[in-house]
Write a protein that holds these residues in place. Structure first.
Motif, short mmCIF file in Angstrom:
data_model
loop_
_atom_site.label_atom_id
_atom_site.label_comp_id
_atom_site.label_asym_id
_atom_site.label_seq_id
_atom_site.Cartn_x
_atom_site.Cartn_y
_atom_site.Cartn_z
N ALA A 122 12.39 37.90 42.35
CA ALA A 122 12.94 36.57 42.52
C ALA A 122 12.56 35.50 41.58
O ALA A 122 13.15 34.68 40.90
CB ALA A 122 13.30 36.18 43.82
N ILE A 123 11.33 35.55 41.64
CA ILE A 123 10.23 34.59 40.66
C ILE A 123 10.79 34.65 39.41
O ILE A 123 10.96 33.97 38.39
CB ILE A 123 8.87 34.44 41.06
CG1 ILE A 123 8.83 34.12 42.31
CG2 ILE A 123 8.12 33.95 39.92
CD1 ILE A 123 7.26 34.29 42.98
N CYS A 124 10.66 35.91 38.86
CA CYS A 124 10.97 36.48 37.31
C CYS A 124 12.26 35.90 37.04
O CYS A 124 12.43 35.23 35.81
CB CYS A 124 10.82 38.15 37.19
SG CYS A 124 9.06 38.54 37.46
N GLY A 125 13.20 36.08 37.79
CA GLY A 125 14.60 35.81 37.74
C GLY A 125 14.76 34.20 37.60
O GLY A 125 15.36 33.58 36.57
N LEU A 126 13.95 33.51 38.44
CA LEU A 126 14.01 32.01 38.41
C LEU A 126 13.41 31.59 37.15
O LEU A 126 13.99 30.57 36.54
CB LEU A 126 13.10 31.38 39.64
CG LEU A 126 13.12 29.91 39.61
CD1 LEU A 126 14.47 29.31 39.74
CD2 LEU A 126 12.17 29.80 40.85
N LEU A 127 12.16 32.21 36.78
CA LEU A 127 11.64 31.73 35.52
C LEU A 127 12.54 32.21 34.21
O LEU A 127 12.54 31.17 33.19
CB LEU A 127 10.27 32.60 35.40
CG LEU A 127 9.20 31.91 36.48
CD1 LEU A 127 7.80 32.67 36.23
CD2 LEU A 127 8.92 30.45 36.00
N LEU A 128 13.09 33.28 34.22
CA LEU A 128 14.14 33.32 33.33
C LEU A 128 15.05 32.31 33.11
O LEU A 128 15.51 31.73 31.94
CB LEU A 128 14.75 34.73 33.32
CG LEU A 128 13.70 35.90 32.95
CD1 LEU A 128 14.49 37.40 33.22
CD2 LEU A 128 13.37 35.93 31.31
N ILE A 129 15.85 32.04 34.11
CA ILE A 129 16.75 31.19 34.21
C ILE A 129 16.23 29.68 33.53
O ILE A 129 16.76 28.83 32.72
CB ILE A 129 17.44 31.03 35.61
CG1 ILE A 129 18.33 32.07 35.72
CG2 ILE A 129 18.38 29.61 35.60
CD1 ILE A 129 18.82 32.38 37.16
N LEU A 130 15.20 28.99 34.45
CA LEU A 130 14.38 28.13 33.77
C LEU A 130 14.06 27.97 32.36
O LEU A 130 14.02 26.83 31.61
CB LEU A 130 13.19 27.72 34.68
CG LEU A 130 13.47 27.40 36.13
CD1 LEU A 130 12.12 27.34 36.95
CD2 LEU A 130 14.40 26.09 36.16
N GLY A 131 13.45 29.15 31.84
CA GLY A 131 13.27 29.39 30.45
C GLY A 131 14.54 29.19 29.68
O GLY A 131 14.41 28.43 28.47
#
Length: 182
Positions: A122-131
């Motif tokens: 979930a954190i990786c997905g959030l960081l990808l979206i934010l990036g």
């Protein structure tokens, strides 16, 4: 079709002036933001004092790093409020940067190995979206134009098409190289 005339006053007998209400509400919002800025500044000073105290004792790298990242988050929030005071709009790029640093701080505080696999995904997905959102903000210069740099903002000063293209190139180069325009 004719547009309906909108009175400047809320009531026909001129009790309340719309423009005065809006001006007063904006001034009140600015006062709230200034109070928030002062509060953030006080919290930053307290956190810096805490970091200095932590450095005099036996070093706990995780705690000191978490405190330093927290100060960076506060600095970014302070910058976000300053942009709001200047433009009366939220700078999306700065807000995304604050969110990314906040997520990374939580990872440092809790430890990457102690987080479950689902939370890590979930954190990786959030960081990808934010990036991705940060890249969009970086490639769209009008999202973060600041009034101090209105001569560089193609939305405010529409000139010739050549000037507009030159400004787009400068903004994209600025975000790619992380160097100030000049």
């Amino acid at each position: 079709m004719q547009k309906r005339f909108k009175s400047r006053f809320l009531f026909c007998d001129r009790w309340l002036d719309r423009h005065a209400i809006v001006r007063n509400m904006e001034a009140f919002q600015d006062l709230i933001v200034i109070i928030l800025c002062l509060g953030l500044f006080a919290v930053m000073l307290l956190q810096l004092w805490g970091i200095l105290i932590a450095l005099t004792q036996p070093l706990d790298y995780k705690a000191v790093t978490a405190k330093i990242l927290f100060v960076l988050i506060l600095v970014e929030l302070f910058r976000l409020l300053m942009v709001y005071l200047q433009e009366h709009s939220i700078a999306v790029g700065v807000a995304v940067e604050v969110t990314i640093v906040s997520v990374l701080r939580e990872i440092v505080v809790h430890g990457a190995l102690e987080i479950s696999g689902i939370h890590t995904a979930a954190i990786c997905g959030l960081l990808l979206i934010l990036g991705g959102l940060l890249i969009v903000c970086a490639k769209t210069p009008h999202m973060d134009c600041i009034s101090a740099n209105t001569k560089l903002c193609p939305i405010v000063h529409k000139g010739s098409q050549e000037r507009h293209n030159e400004l787009e190139f400068q903004y994209s180069r600025h975000y790619d190289e992380h160097q100030p325009l000049g």
